[in-house]
Design a protein around this motif. Sequence first.
Motif, short mmCIF file in Angstrom:
data_model
loop_
_atom_site.label_atom_id
_atom_site.label_comp_id
_atom_site.label_asym_id
_atom_site.label_seq_id
_atom_site.Cartn_x
_atom_site.Cartn_y
_atom_site.Cartn_z
N TYR A 250 -13.36 4.46 17.71
CA TYR A 250 -13.21 3.00 17.80
C TYR A 250 -14.40 2.28 18.43
N ALA A 251 -15.05 2.86 19.40
CA ALA A 251 -16.09 2.12 20.12
C ALA A 251 -17.16 3.07 20.62
N GLU B 74 -18.53 -5.21 15.47
CA GLU B 74 -17.40 -4.28 15.61
C GLU B 74 -17.86 -2.99 16.29
N LYS B 75 -16.90 -2.11 16.52
CA LYS B 75 -17.16 -0.79 17.10
C LYS B 75 -17.78 -0.85 18.50
N GLN B 76 -17.41 -1.88 19.25
CA GLN B 76 -17.82 -1.96 20.65
C GLN B 76 -16.69 -2.60 21.44
N THR B 77 -16.68 -2.34 22.75
CA THR B 77 -15.68 -2.94 23.63
C THR B 77 -16.35 -4.00 24.49
N GLY C 50 -11.58 -5.50 21.66
CA GLY C 50 -12.10 -4.40 20.87
C GLY C 50 -10.99 -3.49 20.37
N GLU C 51 -11.35 -2.66 19.41
CA GLU C 51 -10.36 -1.81 18.76
C GLU C 51 -9.66 -0.85 19.72
N THR D 212 -8.74 -8.71 15.61
CA THR D 212 -9.24 -7.76 16.61
C THR D 212 -8.29 -7.73 17.81
N THR E 40 -14.64 3.62 25.75
CA THR E 40 -15.32 4.18 24.58
C THR E 40 -14.41 5.23 23.95
N VAL F 89 -20.11 -0.26 25.27
CA VAL F 89 -19.35 -1.19 26.10
C VAL F 89 -20.29 -2.30 26.55
#
Length: 464
Positions: A350-351, A376-379, A446-447, A405, A346, A354
Motif C-alpha cells: 500500500y505505501a 498514491e502509494k504513500q502515507t 493513505g491506503e 482514499t 509503510t 511516509v
Amino acid sequence: MKLFPLFADLTGRRVLVVGAGDVAERKVKSLLSCGARVTVGAPRINAELEQLGAKGQIALITQRFDAQWLSDVWLVVAATDDRELNRRIAELANDRRLFINVVDDPELSSFQVPSIVDRAPLTIAISSAGSAPVLARRVRERIESLFDATLGSLAELAARYRPAIRAARPELRGRREFYDWLLDGPVAAALRSQRPEEAETLLQAILQQAQQKAEGKVILVGAGPGDAGLLTLKALRALNEADVILYDRLVDQQILDLARRDATQIAVGKRPGEDHDATQARIHQLMLAHTSQGSLVVRLKGGDAFVFGRGGEELQFLQQQGISYEVVPGITAALACAAYAGIPLTHRDYAQSVRLVTAHCRPDNHVEDWASLAREKQTLAFYMGVSQLDWLSTQLMRHGRSGDTPFAIIENGTRSNQRVVHGALKDLARLGREHDIKAPSMLLVGEVTALAPTLQWFGASQAA
C-alpha cells in the motif's frame, strides 16, 4: 482505596499485637527489627513467642483480649483467627484514634503492612492497599533483583558523611551530582567488591577536592505523544535531575508526575489565538534566566522536539548564548498514533513512503507541493490539522488524490481517551464535524489507513 504512604518511627514505642500464632509471630519479628516495644496478648502463646518473652524481648499477656490493652500504645495489630474479635478490636482502636492493621482484612484496617525490599537504611515498600497481596509480592520480587545487596552499605556510608557532603557541596545541584557519582561510580563498585575501606577512602578523597561552580544547561526532551510509558530512559533520568522544567501544553500530567518533586515546573505551552512568536521569545528568556543561575533546565516538548516542535530554533538560541545543551529524542506523534491505531505507516502492498506534513508554518513561507502530496502509494501524516480538514481534503482532491482514499483521525493518540475515526477523504471535513474532533489529533491519509479497523488494538474506533 488510595493509601497515604507513611514510614513510622517505632523505636521505643509500644505496639500491641493481639494473637500469638504463626502470623502474629511474623508481625512481632518485623516490629522488633524496627525497635518497637511489643506486647503480645492471647490465651495461648506459640513456642517462639514464649521464648522471646522469656528473654525479655517482648511482653506477654496470657489472657483473652481486654480493651485495657489498648491503653498507652501507638499501634495495634490484630492477628487472631476470630473475625468478630478482630472487628471489635478495630472498632475500639478507631475510637481511640489508634492505627490498626487487621491481618488479611483490609476492610477493618486503617493501615496496611506493605511488602518490603530491605536494604537498610534504605527501605522500599510496596502496597496494593490490601486488595492484591500476590501482586505486591511479585512487584517486590522484581525490585529485589534490581538492587544490589550492598546498596544498604552505600546508604549507611552516605548517612555518616552527610554533614561533610553538605559542607563540601553547598549547592543543591552540586549535591545531586555528587550523589549520582556516589551511586554510579567507584565507591559503589568498591562496596560491591567487598572493599569497604577503599570505598570510604575514595569518598574522603573526592570530598577534599574543591567544587566547581555548576554551569547552567538545557536538556531538550521529547515527551512523546502522551502515554508516559513511551518516555525513554534518558528522558526519565533528565526529569529526575532537572531543577526547572519548561513544559508544553500537551505534555500529559502523568509525565510531569514522574519528575523530581522539588523541581520548578513552568507551563509555557502555546495556545490557539496567541502570538506564538512572543510565546517562543518568552521560552528563550526563561531558559537564559534559569541557566544563568546555574540551573539544569529540561525543556519538555510533546512528541519529538525536532518534528514540528521548533526545537531547532531553541537550540539556535542556546548556541548563540553560549549555553550548553543536549537533546533527548521523543517518539513523534505520527509514529506513536499510527501504532496505537493499528496503522502501519509503510506496507509493501500500500505505501512505499511516509510524508510528515504540518498544517501550520510561517505566514511568509506557505508553500505546499500539492501535486507531490496527492500521489498514491504513500502515507501522509498531518500535524496540527484539525482546524483545516476542509482545506486539506479539498487541496488533495483538487491535485489528483481520489476522494475514496481512506483516512484515519487519531484523537488523543496513545492516551486512555484515544479514539479513531475512519472514512473516505471526500467525507473528511463532514466527519470531523460530526464526531467533534478536537486537538490533539493526528490525520493520516493513505491506503494503509484502511487496515486500521481490523488491526486496531487500543482505544475506541468509529468507522464512518
